[in-house]
Design a protein around this motif. Structure first.
Motif, PDB file in Angstrom:
ATOM      1  N   ALA A   1       0.903  -1.020   0.229  1.00 34.39           N
ATOM      2  CA  ALA A   1      -0.155  -0.076   0.065  1.00 34.39           C
ATOM      3  C   ALA A   1       0.782   1.293   0.044  1.00 34.39           C
ATOM      4  O   ALA A   1       2.030   1.282   0.577  1.00 34.39           O
ATOM      5  N   ILE A   2       0.299   2.314  -0.861  1.00 30.39           N
ATOM      6  CA  ILE A   2       1.200   3.545  -0.629  1.00 30.39           C
ATOM      7  C   ILE A   2       0.286   4.605   0.077  1.00 30.39           C
ATOM      8  O   ILE A   2      -0.805   4.771  -0.351  1.00 30.39           O
ATOM      9  N   GLU A   3       1.277   5.252   0.792  1.00 26.99           N
ATOM     10  CA  GLU A   3       0.704   6.464   1.568  1.00 26.99           C
ATOM     11  C   GLU A   3       0.793   7.825   1.054  1.00 26.99           C
ATOM     12  O   GLU A   3      -0.058   8.491   1.135  1.00 26.99           O
ATOM     13  N   GLU A   4       1.976   7.951   0.048  1.00 21.90           N
ATOM     14  CA  GLU A   4       2.181   9.159  -0.405  1.00 21.90           C
ATOM     15  C   GLU A   4       2.625   9.094  -2.038  1.00 21.90           C
ATOM     16  O   GLU A   4       3.424   8.095  -2.112  1.00 21.90           O
ATOM     17  N   VAL A   5       2.078  10.060  -2.729  1.00 21.87           N
ATOM     18  CA  VAL A   5       2.830   9.982  -4.162  1.00 21.87           C
ATOM     19  C   VAL A   5       3.073  11.381  -4.447  1.00 21.87           C
ATOM     20  O   VAL A   5       2.349  12.289  -4.251  1.00 21.87           O
ATOM     21  N   TYR A   6       4.329  11.467  -4.929  1.00 16.85           N
ATOM     22  CA  TYR A   6       4.944  12.905  -5.383  1.00 16.85           C
ATOM     23  C   TYR A   6       5.215  12.728  -7.062  1.00 16.85           C
ATOM     24  O   TYR A   6       5.797  11.474  -7.198  1.00 16.85           O
ATOM     25  N   ILE A   7       4.786  13.993  -7.675  1.00 20.19           N
ATOM     26  CA  ILE A   7       5.306  14.075  -9.063  1.00 20.19           C
ATOM     27  C   ILE A   7       5.919  15.217  -9.095  1.00 20.19           C
ATOM     28  O   ILE A   7       5.482  16.435  -8.765  1.00 20.19           O
ATOM     29  N   SER A   8       7.075  15.233  -9.771  1.00 18.26           N
ATOM     30  CA  SER A   8       7.952  16.424  -9.845  1.00 18.26           C
ATOM     31  C   SER A   8       8.644  16.473 -11.341  1.00 18.26           C
ATOM     32  O   SER A   8       9.159  15.420 -11.579  1.00 18.26           O
ATOM     33  N   PRO A   9       8.874  17.672 -11.840  1.00 16.18           N
ATOM     34  CA  PRO A   9       9.815  17.680 -13.174  1.00 16.18           C
ATOM     35  C   PRO A   9      11.146  17.083 -12.768  1.00 16.18           C
ATOM     36  O   PRO A   9      11.857  17.310 -11.580  1.00 16.18           O
ATOM     37  N   SER A  10      11.645  16.454 -13.491  1.00 18.06           N
ATOM     38  CA  SER A  10      12.926  15.558 -13.551  1.00 18.06           C
ATOM     39  C   SER A  10      14.353  16.629 -13.300  1.00 18.06           C
ATOM     40  O   SER A  10      14.905  16.129 -12.574  1.00 18.06           O
ATOM     41  N   GLN A  11      14.023  17.683 -13.708  1.00 19.07           N
ATOM     42  CA  GLN A  11      15.154  18.612 -13.468  1.00 19.07           C
ATOM     43  C   GLN A  11      15.058  19.440 -12.084  1.00 19.07           C
ATOM     44  O   GLN A  11      15.953  19.975 -11.836  1.00 19.07           O
ATOM     45  N   LYS A  12      14.022  19.209 -11.435  1.00 23.21           N
ATOM     46  CA  LYS A  12      13.779  19.917 -10.261  1.00 23.21           C
ATOM     47  C   LYS A  12      14.323  18.929  -8.914  1.00 23.21           C
ATOM     48  O   LYS A  12      14.097  17.601  -9.065  1.00 23.21           O
ATOM     49  N   ASP A  13      14.895  19.675  -7.976  1.00 28.97           N
ATOM     50  CA  ASP A  13      15.017  18.838  -6.638  1.00 28.97           C
ATOM     51  C   ASP A  13      13.947  18.844  -5.567  1.00 28.97           C
ATOM     52  O   ASP A  13      14.040  18.218  -4.629  1.00 28.97           O
ATOM     53  N   ALA A  14      12.945  19.600  -5.740  1.00 29.99           N
ATOM     54  CA  ALA A  14      11.773  19.613  -4.898  1.00 29.99           C
ATOM     55  C   ALA A  14      10.712  18.737  -5.297  1.00 29.99           C
ATOM     56  O   ALA A  14      10.110  18.902  -6.369  1.00 29.99           O
ATOM     57  N   TRP A  15      10.140  18.089  -4.226  1.00 31.97           N
ATOM     58  CA  TRP A  15       8.859  17.310  -4.646  1.00 31.97           C
ATOM     59  C   TRP A  15       7.673  17.944  -4.598  1.00 31.97           C
ATOM     60  O   TRP A  15       6.500  17.427  -5.312  1.00 31.97           O
ATOM     61  N   GLY A  16       7.350  19.028  -3.824  1.00 28.05           N
ATOM     62  CA  GLY A  16       6.269  19.659  -3.999  1.00 28.05           C
ATOM     63  C   GLY A  16       5.068  18.709  -2.773  1.00 28.05           C
ATOM     64  O   GLY A  16       5.697  18.195  -1.908  1.00 28.05           O
ATOM     65  N   LYS A  17       3.930  19.022  -3.029  1.00 27.69           N
ATOM     66  CA  LYS A  17       2.781  17.997  -2.081  1.00 27.69           C
ATOM     67  C   LYS A  17       2.680  16.901  -2.363  1.00 27.69           C
ATOM     68  O   LYS A  17       2.653  16.309  -3.820  1.00 27.69           O
ATOM     69  N   ASP A  18       2.225  16.055  -1.544  1.00 22.62           N
ATOM     70  CA  ASP A  18       1.783  14.756  -1.831  1.00 22.62           C
ATOM     71  C   ASP A  18       0.314  14.840  -2.347  1.00 22.62           C
ATOM     72  O   ASP A  18      -0.586  15.602  -2.258  1.00 22.62           O
ATOM     73  N   ARG A  19       0.265  13.923  -3.565  1.00 19.32           N
ATOM     74  CA  ARG A  19      -0.853  13.997  -4.439  1.00 19.32           C
ATOM     75  C   ARG A  19      -2.056  13.073  -3.781  1.00 19.32           C
ATOM     76  O   ARG A  19      -3.122  13.166  -4.371  1.00 19.32           O
ATOM     77  N   LEU A  20      -1.871  12.210  -2.982  1.00 17.38           N
ATOM     78  CA  LEU A  20      -2.891  11.331  -2.307  1.00 17.38           C
ATOM     79  C   LEU A  20      -3.629  12.253  -1.082  1.00 17.38           C
ATOM     80  O   LEU A  20      -4.751  11.686  -0.979  1.00 17.38           O
ATOM     81  N   GLY A  21      -2.890  12.877  -0.397  1.00 19.17           N
ATOM     82  CA  GLY A  21      -3.585  13.414   0.706  1.00 19.17           C
ATOM     83  C   GLY A  21      -3.861  12.346   1.809  1.00 19.17           C
ATOM     84  O   GLY A  21      -3.181  11.692   2.170  1.00 19.17           O
ATOM     85  N   GLU A  22      -5.015  12.178   2.299  1.00 16.21           N
ATOM     86  CA  GLU A  22      -5.475  11.209   3.186  1.00 16.21           C
ATOM     87  C   GLU A  22      -5.700   9.894   2.852  1.00 16.21           C
ATOM     88  O   GLU A  22      -5.892   8.792   3.420  1.00 16.21           O
ATOM     89  N   TYR A  23      -5.911   9.818   1.529  1.00 17.02           N
ATOM     90  CA  TYR A  23      -6.336   8.684   0.646  1.00 17.02           C
ATOM     91  C   TYR A  23      -4.926   7.381   0.882  1.00 17.02           C
ATOM     92  O   TYR A  23      -3.790   7.945   0.681  1.00 17.02           O
ATOM     93  N   GLN A  24      -5.120   6.490   0.980  1.00 13.09           N
ATOM     94  CA  GLN A  24      -4.317   5.391   0.922  1.00 13.09           C
ATOM     95  C   GLN A  24      -4.480   4.484  -0.517  1.00 13.09           C
ATOM     96  O   GLN A  24      -5.487   4.114  -0.744  1.00 13.09           O
ATOM     97  N   PHE A  25      -3.418   4.340  -1.095  1.00 11.91           N
ATOM     98  CA  PHE A  25      -3.366   3.605  -2.615  1.00 11.91           C
ATOM     99  C   PHE A  25      -3.122   2.323  -2.342  1.00 11.91           C
ATOM    100  O   PHE A  25      -1.792   1.935  -2.277  1.00 11.91           O
ATOM    101  N   ALA A  26      -4.285   1.313  -2.360  1.00 10.37           N
ATOM    102  CA  ALA A  26      -3.814  -0.221  -2.085  1.00 10.37           C
ATOM    103  C   ALA A  26      -3.011  -0.762  -3.221  1.00 10.37           C
ATOM    104  O   ALA A  26      -3.213  -0.342  -4.498  1.00 10.37           O
ATOM    105  N   ASN A  27      -2.482  -1.805  -2.921  1.00 11.24           N
ATOM    106  CA  ASN A  27      -1.692  -2.722  -4.253  1.00 11.24           C
ATOM    107  C   ASN A  27      -2.843  -3.239  -5.022  1.00 11.24           C
ATOM    108  O   ASN A  27      -3.933  -3.736  -4.492  1.00 11.24           O
ATOM    109  N   GLY A  28      -2.673  -3.107  -6.427  1.00 10.64           N
ATOM    110  CA  GLY A  28      -3.534  -3.582  -7.291  1.00 10.64           C
ATOM    111  C   GLY A  28      -4.486  -2.586  -7.687  1.00 10.64           C
ATOM    112  O   GLY A  28      -5.389  -2.747  -8.722  1.00 10.64           O
TER     113      GLY A  28
END
Length: 104
Positions: free
Chosen positions: A20-47
């Protein structure tokens, strides 16, 4: 990519990591900062699959980082062209620390 595709850069992320995934971050490859979690309180189960909004078509090459729920370890997938994909299936072998992604 043409302007007609600019709004159609959203993608589906499929969790086939085995955990299960608790947090997801998406960031431009050339940047060193991740920004905010894209899931919030949601948990992303396997499958599970989840649609993500993506509008940064000026920076198509993105890195994706996840944080797992069970042990808070982090794994990263680099240089994924989100402008050319509709679906990304994330895979992870914890014993070898190997990451891979099926891109569609």
């Amino acid at each position: 990519m043409g302007a007609a595709f600019a709004a159609d850069a959203d993608f589906t992320l499929v969790n086939k990591t085995g955990y299960a995934i608790e947090e997801v971050y998406i960031s431009p490859s050339q940047k060193d900062a991740w920004g905010k979690d894209r899931l919030g309180e949601y948990q992303f189960a396997n499958g599970e699959a989840r649609k993500f909004k993506f509008g940064d078509t000026n920076n198509c090459q993105q890195d994706i980082k996840v944080v797992f729920s069970d042990d808070e370890s982090e794994v990263q997938w680099d240089d994924i062209n989100l402008c050319e994909l509709n679906k990304i299936t994330l895979r992870y072998n914890r014993s070898t620390n190997e990451v891979s992604a099926d891109l569609e």
